[in-house]
Design an enzyme around this catalytic site. Structure first.
Site, PDB file in Angstrom:
ATOM      1  N   LYS A  89    -131.066  28.835  34.279  1.00 45.20           N
ATOM      2  CA  LYS A  89    -130.491  29.789  33.208  1.00 45.20           C
ATOM      3  C   LYS A  89    -128.596  29.792  33.190  1.00 45.20           C
ATOM      4  O   LYS A  89    -127.936  29.721  32.305  1.00 45.20           O
ATOM      5  CB  LYS A  89    -130.620  31.329  33.571  1.00 45.20           C
ATOM      6  CG  LYS A  89    -132.101  31.667  33.262  1.00 45.20           C
ATOM      7  CD  LYS A  89    -132.845  30.379  32.640  1.00 45.20           C
ATOM      8  CE  LYS A  89    -135.033  30.211  32.692  1.00 45.20           C
ATOM      9  NZ  LYS A  89    -135.505  29.279  31.477  1.00 45.20           N
TER      10      LYS A  89
ATOM     11  N   ASP B 216    -135.002  25.612  28.629  1.00 49.13           N
ATOM     12  CA  ASP B 216    -135.867  25.921  28.988  1.00 49.13           C
ATOM     13  C   ASP B 216    -135.979  25.798  30.872  1.00 49.13           C
ATOM     14  O   ASP B 216    -136.632  26.203  31.433  1.00 49.13           O
ATOM     15  CB  ASP B 216    -137.236  26.045  28.683  1.00 49.13           C
ATOM     16  CG  ASP B 216    -138.569  27.393  29.600  1.00 49.13           C
ATOM     17  OD1 ASP B 216    -139.441  27.027  29.590  1.00 49.13           O
ATOM     18  OD2 ASP B 216    -137.161  28.617  30.287  1.00 49.13           O
TER      19      ASP B 216
ATOM     20  N   ASP C 102    -135.121  29.508  25.484  1.00 45.61           N
ATOM     21  CA  ASP C 102    -135.246  30.797  25.876  1.00 45.61           C
ATOM     22  C   ASP C 102    -135.060  31.474  26.750  1.00 45.61           C
ATOM     23  O   ASP C 102    -134.374  31.643  27.539  1.00 45.61           O
ATOM     24  CB  ASP C 102    -137.439  29.896  27.245  1.00 45.61           C
ATOM     25  CG  ASP C 102    -138.408  30.803  27.156  1.00 45.61           C
ATOM     26  OD1 ASP C 102    -138.625  30.663  28.173  1.00 45.61           O
ATOM     27  OD2 ASP C 102    -138.391  32.104  26.884  1.00 45.61           O
ATOM     28  N   ASN C 103    -135.835  32.839  27.412  1.00 45.39           N
ATOM     29  CA  ASN C 103    -134.945  33.645  28.057  1.00 45.39           C
ATOM     30  C   ASN C 103    -133.481  34.086  28.651  1.00 45.39           C
ATOM     31  O   ASN C 103    -133.003  34.488  29.047  1.00 45.39           O
ATOM     32  CB  ASN C 103    -135.468  33.474  29.555  1.00 45.39           C
ATOM     33  CG  ASN C 103    -136.825  32.919  30.413  1.00 45.39           C
ATOM     34  OD1 ASN C 103    -137.273  30.978  30.407  1.00 45.39           O
ATOM     35  ND2 ASN C 103    -137.820  32.837  30.421  1.00 45.39           N
TER      36      ASN C 103
ATOM     37  N   GLU D 256    -143.599  35.873  29.341  1.00 44.79           N
ATOM     38  CA  GLU D 256    -144.254  35.258  29.118  1.00 44.79           C
ATOM     39  C   GLU D 256    -145.517  36.658  30.091  1.00 44.79           C
ATOM     40  O   GLU D 256    -145.207  36.894  31.017  1.00 44.79           O
ATOM     41  CB  GLU D 256    -144.594  33.860  29.649  1.00 44.79           C
ATOM     42  CG  GLU D 256    -143.633  33.730  31.019  1.00 44.79           C
ATOM     43  CD  GLU D 256    -142.449  33.704  30.830  1.00 44.79           C
ATOM     44  OE1 GLU D 256    -141.696  33.813  30.085  1.00 44.79           O
ATOM     45  OE2 GLU D 256    -141.870  32.690  31.469  1.00 44.79           O
TER      46      GLU D 256
HETATM   47  O1  LIG Z   1    -135.753  30.037  36.174  1.00 47.53           O
HETATM   48  C1  LIG Z   1    -136.831  29.986  34.871  1.00 47.53           C
HETATM   49  N1  LIG Z   1    -136.637  29.075  34.759  1.00 47.53           N
HETATM   50  C2  LIG Z   1    -136.054  28.097  34.951  1.00 47.53           C
HETATM   51  C3  LIG Z   1    -136.969  26.730  34.797  1.00 47.53           C
HETATM   52  C4  LIG Z   1    -136.336  25.811  35.986  1.00 47.53           C
HETATM   53  C5  LIG Z   1    -137.318  24.075  35.390  1.00 47.53           C
HETATM   54  O2  LIG Z   1    -136.670  23.027  35.119  1.00 47.53           O
HETATM   55  C6  LIG Z   1    -136.296  22.001  35.812  1.00 47.53           C
HETATM   56  N2  LIG Z   1    -134.763  21.309  35.829  1.00 47.53           N
HETATM   57  C7  LIG Z   1    -134.613  20.708  35.040  1.00 47.53           C
HETATM   58  C8  LIG Z   1    -133.777  19.753  35.012  1.00 47.53           C
HETATM   59  C9  LIG Z   1    -132.275  20.392  35.304  1.00 47.53           C
HETATM   60  O3  LIG Z   1    -131.604  19.687  35.597  1.00 47.53           O
HETATM   61  C10 LIG Z   1    -132.366  21.622  35.675  1.00 47.53           C
HETATM   62  C11 LIG Z   1    -133.719  21.931  35.710  1.00 47.53           C
HETATM   63  C12 LIG Z   1    -136.185  22.369  37.415  1.00 47.53           C
HETATM   64  O4  LIG Z   1    -136.604  21.597  38.402  1.00 47.53           O
HETATM   65  C13 LIG Z   1    -137.530  23.376  36.928  1.00 47.53           C
HETATM   66  O5  LIG Z   1    -139.040  23.006  36.708  1.00 47.53           O
HETATM   67  C14 LIG Z   1    -137.604  31.305  34.413  1.00 47.53           C
HETATM   68  C15 LIG Z   1    -137.921  32.663  35.272  1.00 47.53           C
HETATM   69  C16 LIG Z   1    -138.619  33.117  34.384  1.00 47.53           C
HETATM   70  N3  LIG Z   1    -138.525  34.849  34.817  1.00 47.53           N
HETATM   71  O6  LIG Z   1    -139.666  35.331  34.816  1.00 47.53           O
HETATM   72  O7  LIG Z   1    -137.969  34.779  36.315  1.00 47.53           O
HETATM   73  C17 LIG Z   1    -138.840  32.709  33.755  1.00 47.53           C
HETATM   74  C18 LIG Z   1    -138.774  32.310  32.516  1.00 47.53           C
HETATM   75  O8  LIG Z   1    -139.799  32.004  31.378  1.00 47.53           O
HETATM   76  C19 LIG Z   1    -138.298  31.191  33.288  1.00 47.53           C
HETATM   77  O9  LIG Z   1    -138.246  29.753  32.029  1.00 47.53           O
HETATM   78 MG   LIG Z   2    -138.404  29.905  30.485  1.00 47.13          MG
END
Ligand SMILES: O=C(NC/C=C/[C@H]1O[C@@H](n2ccc(=O)cc2)[C@H](O)[C@@H]1O)c1cc([N+](=O)[O-])cc(O)c1O
Ligand SMILES: [Mg+2]
Length: 221
Positions: free
Chosen positions: A144, A141, A169-170, A199
């Site tokens: 992406k 999650d 997810d997603n 969500e």
């Molecule tokens: O972009 C999305 N998620 C990216 C999540 C990123 C998270 O993962 C961490 N991370 C931790 C470790 C790493 O190596 C890199 C990042 C980042 O610091 C952040 O906290 C997203 C976007 C939508 N949306 O509707 O736009 C909906 C969703 O459910 C999503 O999950």
């Molecule tokens: Mg997500």
């Protein structure tokens, strides 16, 4: 200098949930994000699918990529068997600090190891530094475009054994096309899609459930 969204989510948890009650923490975050301010938690609709996968699989070692505010961290850890452990990777130090507070508030700090850093840097170190053999469940999650490279890295590091589940997810919104193509066409995985919604919205989304069959791709005939 106003507050950040994670800070507002923590405040909502402290105001509207009971210390030591993971369910009330999950409900408080869902209520806040449904009625006050959207946030990228897996949420209540997809969360039920996550719950079912966890209850069915009964994983002992879980890896979560992308902690954010620990919504799914708490939701999953709450359903794990007593001796189980969950490792969650978070890149952003501010999010990690909020996540740690929420994990502690929920009373789940014994089950959860929160690591601050990049998945690409940490996945190769997990065996050595945390005595991990293999993961029974990986919840993807985070960014992406990291789902596919991190899946290949997990394979390369021998962190998956036949029967291990990747739950992503997603896969529709925002979408992870290269990852989907891989798990759906590789002989190393048996993949299925759980249709749901993004969500707190009516937008199409869903979770991809992929069972690792082994590197030879033979796995369970
Ligand atoms: O972009 C999305 N998620 C990216 C999540 C990123 C998270 O993962 C961490 N991370 C931790 C470790 C790493 O190596 C890199 C990042 C980042 O610091 C952040 O906290 C997203 C976007 C939508 N949306 O509707 O736009 C909906 C969703 O459910 C999503 O999950
Ligand atoms: Mg997500």
């Amino acid at each position: 200098t106003g507050s950040t969204r994670p800070q507002r989510i923590l405040r909502a948890v402290q105001k509207n949930s009971t210390r030591g009650s993971p369910c009330s923490v999950v409900n408080a975050i869902d209520d806040y994000c449904k009625h006050k301010e959207w946030a990228m938690n897996v949420g209540d609709e997809k969360g039920i699918i996550v719950d079912d996968v966890v209850l069915e699989l009964k994983p002992i070692t879980v890896l979560e990529l992308g902690t954010y505010c620990a919504y799914s961290t708490v939701r999953i850890a709450n359903l794990l068997p007593p001796e189980a452990k969950l490792i969650t990777l978070e890149f952003n130090a501010e999010s990690a600090a909020i996540a740690r507070e929420i994990i502690t508030w929920a009373g789940l700090e014994e089950k959860i190891q929160l690591i601050i850093g990049a998945s690409g840097d940490w996945i190769p170190r997990l065996k050595e530094e945390f005595g991990i053999e293999t993961f029974d469940l990986v919840f993807l999650d985070h960014w992406k475009d990291r789902y596919l490279p991190d899946t290949k890295l997990l394979e390369k590091c021998g962190l998956l054994k036949p029967g291990a589940v990747l739950l992503a997810d997603n896969v529709i919104c925002p979408g992870t096309p290269d990852y989907l193509d891989y798990v759906r066409n590789s002989p190393r995985y048996k993949s299925k899609f759980y249709r749901s919604h993004l969500e707190y919205t009516q937008e199409e989304d869903g979770l991809e459930h992929s069972v690792f069959l082994g590197m030879a791709g033979r796995g369970a005939e």
